[in-house]
Design a protein around this motif. Structure first.
Motif, PDB file in Angstrom:
ATOM      1  N   GLN A   1       1.049  -1.190  -0.001  1.00 18.80           N
ATOM      2  CA  GLN A   1      -0.048  -0.123   0.048  1.00 18.80           C
ATOM      3  C   GLN A   1       0.734   1.190  -0.104  1.00 18.80           C
ATOM      4  O   GLN A   1       0.688   2.151  -0.614  1.00 18.80           O
ATOM      5  N   GLN A   2       1.815   1.146   0.815  1.00 19.94           N
ATOM      6  CA  GLN A   2       2.847   2.415   0.799  1.00 19.94           C
ATOM      7  C   GLN A   2       3.512   2.704  -0.719  1.00 19.94           C
ATOM      8  O   GLN A   2       3.551   3.762  -1.029  1.00 19.94           O
ATOM      9  N   LEU A   3       3.881   1.589  -1.076  1.00 18.28           N
ATOM     10  CA  LEU A   3       4.713   1.698  -2.461  1.00 18.28           C
ATOM     11  C   LEU A   3       3.629   2.109  -3.679  1.00 18.28           C
ATOM     12  O   LEU A   3       4.078   2.938  -4.420  1.00 18.28           O
ATOM     13  N   ALA A   4       2.518   1.739  -3.709  1.00 17.55           N
ATOM     14  CA  ALA A   4       1.496   2.007  -4.643  1.00 17.55           C
ATOM     15  C   ALA A   4       0.959   3.304  -4.300  1.00 17.55           C
ATOM     16  O   ALA A   4       0.402   3.868  -5.218  1.00 17.55           O
ATOM     17  N   GLY A   5       0.944   3.657  -2.991  1.00 20.58           N
ATOM     18  CA  GLY A   5       0.240   5.146  -2.521  1.00 20.58           C
ATOM     19  C   GLY A   5      -1.108   5.059  -2.556  1.00 20.58           C
ATOM     20  O   GLY A   5      -1.890   6.046  -2.540  1.00 20.58           O
ATOM     21  N   VAL A   6      -1.893   3.991  -2.383  1.00 19.88           N
ATOM     22  CA  VAL A   6      -3.250   3.729  -2.447  1.00 19.88           C
ATOM     23  C   VAL A   6      -3.479   2.612  -1.454  1.00 19.88           C
ATOM     24  O   VAL A   6      -2.717   1.710  -1.149  1.00 19.88           O
ATOM     25  N   ARG A   7      -4.742   2.625  -0.731  1.00 17.94           N
ATOM     26  CA  ARG A   7      -5.102   1.662   0.158  1.00 17.94           C
ATOM     27  C   ARG A   7      -5.744   0.377  -0.270  1.00 17.94           C
ATOM     28  O   ARG A   7      -5.453  -0.731   0.050  1.00 17.94           O
ATOM     29  N   VAL A   8      -6.410   0.546  -1.816  1.00 24.29           N
ATOM     30  CA  VAL A   8      -7.113  -0.401  -2.378  1.00 24.29           C
ATOM     31  C   VAL A   8      -6.837  -0.499  -3.966  1.00 24.29           C
ATOM     32  O   VAL A   8      -6.807   0.777  -4.338  1.00 24.29           O
ATOM     33  N   HIS A   9      -6.412  -1.333  -4.304  1.00 22.05           N
ATOM     34  CA  HIS A   9      -6.162  -1.373  -5.926  1.00 22.05           C
ATOM     35  C   HIS A   9      -6.343  -2.669  -6.345  1.00 22.05           C
ATOM     36  O   HIS A   9      -5.955  -3.833  -5.548  1.00 22.05           O
ATOM     37  N   PRO A  10      -6.865  -3.135  -7.529  1.00 24.47           N
ATOM     38  CA  PRO A  10      -6.823  -4.680  -7.984  1.00 24.47           C
ATOM     39  C   PRO A  10      -5.328  -5.207  -7.828  1.00 24.47           C
ATOM     40  O   PRO A  10      -5.416  -6.456  -7.347  1.00 24.47           O
ATOM     41  N   ALA A  11      -4.170  -4.671  -7.854  1.00 25.26           N
ATOM     42  CA  ALA A  11      -2.916  -5.310  -7.757  1.00 25.26           C
ATOM     43  C   ALA A  11      -2.850  -5.491  -6.019  1.00 25.26           C
ATOM     44  O   ALA A  11      -1.994  -6.625  -5.776  1.00 25.26           O
ATOM     45  N   LEU A  12      -3.581  -5.318  -5.253  1.00 30.30           N
ATOM     46  CA  LEU A  12      -3.491  -5.616  -4.112  1.00 30.30           C
ATOM     47  C   LEU A  12      -4.474  -6.725  -3.324  1.00 30.30           C
ATOM     48  O   LEU A  12      -4.290  -7.096  -2.346  1.00 30.30           O
ATOM     49  N   GLU A  13      -5.134  -6.949  -4.230  1.00 34.40           N
ATOM     50  CA  GLU A  13      -6.111  -8.083  -3.796  1.00 34.40           C
ATOM     51  C   GLU A  13      -5.710  -9.376  -3.452  1.00 34.40           C
ATOM     52  O   GLU A  13      -5.942  -9.727  -2.478  1.00 34.40           O
ATOM     53  N   PRO A  14      -4.399  -9.819  -4.085  1.00 38.13           N
ATOM     54  CA  PRO A  14      -3.924 -11.053  -3.581  1.00 38.13           C
ATOM     55  C   PRO A  14      -3.423 -11.065  -2.255  1.00 38.13           C
ATOM     56  O   PRO A  14      -3.404 -11.759  -1.399  1.00 38.13           O
ATOM     57  N   TYR A  15      -2.961  -9.908  -1.782  1.00 33.81           N
ATOM     58  CA  TYR A  15      -2.262  -9.526  -0.303  1.00 33.81           C
ATOM     59  C   TYR A  15      -3.623  -9.402   0.750  1.00 33.81           C
ATOM     60  O   TYR A  15      -3.537  -9.799   1.645  1.00 33.81           O
ATOM     61  N   PHE A  16      -4.491  -8.717   0.388  1.00 36.61           N
ATOM     62  CA  PHE A  16      -5.778  -8.920   0.954  1.00 36.61           C
ATOM     63  C   PHE A  16      -6.151 -10.251   1.174  1.00 36.61           C
ATOM     64  O   PHE A  16      -6.433 -10.693   2.393  1.00 36.61           O
ATOM     65  N   ASP A  17      -6.319 -11.054   0.220  1.00 35.50           N
ATOM     66  CA  ASP A  17      -6.770 -12.365   0.286  1.00 35.50           C
ATOM     67  C   ASP A  17      -6.015 -13.239   1.222  1.00 35.50           C
ATOM     68  O   ASP A  17      -6.599 -14.045   1.990  1.00 35.50           O
ATOM     69  N   LEU A  18      -4.818 -13.110   1.200  1.00 29.80           N
ATOM     70  CA  LEU A  18      -3.703 -13.737   2.135  1.00 29.80           C
ATOM     71  C   LEU A  18      -4.049 -13.251   3.306  1.00 29.80           C
ATOM     72  O   LEU A  18      -4.170 -14.398   4.415  1.00 29.80           O
TER      73      LEU A  18
END
Length: 258
Positions: free
Chosen positions: A173-190
């Protein structure tokens, strides 16, 4: 290659410096004439530091071949030797040492020595964090945090795995600069999966709701700012659109004259 590196280092120390280009070229030619392999002859064209780097890389490749054959004891011996060389010649927090340590951590993981693997990956994470100014919000830090979560799951240490999964998500999230993004979904799922495994069903459900709510907000924002939205309708036409409109107007005017 290791022997060549040691000989070059001794030669440089005895002569008080590295050889000139002319001396190096002459040494390479002499080695080829004496029947040395082109690979070993090429080693004469580099200084001792590069020769040691090459020796370390060769040992890592040899260890990978041993790992492929499930010869983990031999692979560990090779990598321990390479790590000792890297620490002695370059330092214990250098790229050379880290590359060996990563291979060693992977070897122990494949061999089933999961606690040892975790310790090595944690050292790599700490090195990356120190070298990044106290923040591991980079690709290497994220990868190491995610890998630690995976290895800890394999060791049935799900509570510890959850902490590293949450860290990986936070860094992403820090690297992307957003709290939620499609690219973050696998990390949320984990994180959600590990919360369920550790008995925190309420926490897992709350995180799932947050992710879905954020995705809906993103979809709504996209709809408001899309090409067919009211906001887009109030904007002045682009240069290309204005040009097309002008051309169409001229054509209509010509048709009326006819």
């Amino acid at each position: 290659i290791k022997q060549v590196a040691e000989e070059k280092e001794a030669d440089e120390l005895s002569k008080g410096g590295k050889p000139t280009e002319e001396q190096t070229a002459a040494a390479v030619a002499a080695a080829l004439k004496a029947g040395q392999s082109p690979e070993l002859a090429a080693m004469l064209a580099v200084d001792s530091s590069r020769a040691y780097t090459a020796a370390i890389r060769v040992q890592i490749e040899l260890a990978r071949l041993e790992m492929k054959d499930k010869q983990f004891t031999r692979a560990v011996e090779v990598l321990d030797s390479a790590l000792n060389m890297a620490n002695t010649k370059f330092g214990d927090e250098t790229a050379e040492a880290s590359s060996v340590m990563a291979a060693l951590a992977t070897c122990h993981r494949q061999a089933g020595n999961l606690d040892t693997s975790v310790n090595l990956f944690e050292k790599l994470y700490e090195i990356n964090e120190r070298q990044s100014g106290g923040s591991a919000a980079n690709q290497s830090g994220i990868m190491l945090a995610k890998t630690l979560s995976d290895v800890l799951q394999e060791a049935d240490r799900n509570a510890d795995a959850l902490q590293w999964a949450e860290k990986a998500l936070s860094l992403m999230q820090q690297l992307a600069g957003v709290r939620v993004h499609p690219a973050l979904e696998p990390y949320f799922d984990l994180v959600i999966d590990l919360k369920n495994k550790t008995g925190d069903e309420a926490g897992a459900e709350e995180m799932r709701k947050q992710m879905l709510k954020a995705k809906l907000q993103m979809a709504g924002q996209a709809a408001r700012t899309g090409p067919n939205s009211k906001a887009a309708a109030g904007k002045p036409p682009s240069g290309q659109a204005a040009g097309k409109a002008a051309a169409a107007g001229k054509q209509k005017k010509g048709n009326r004259k006819k």
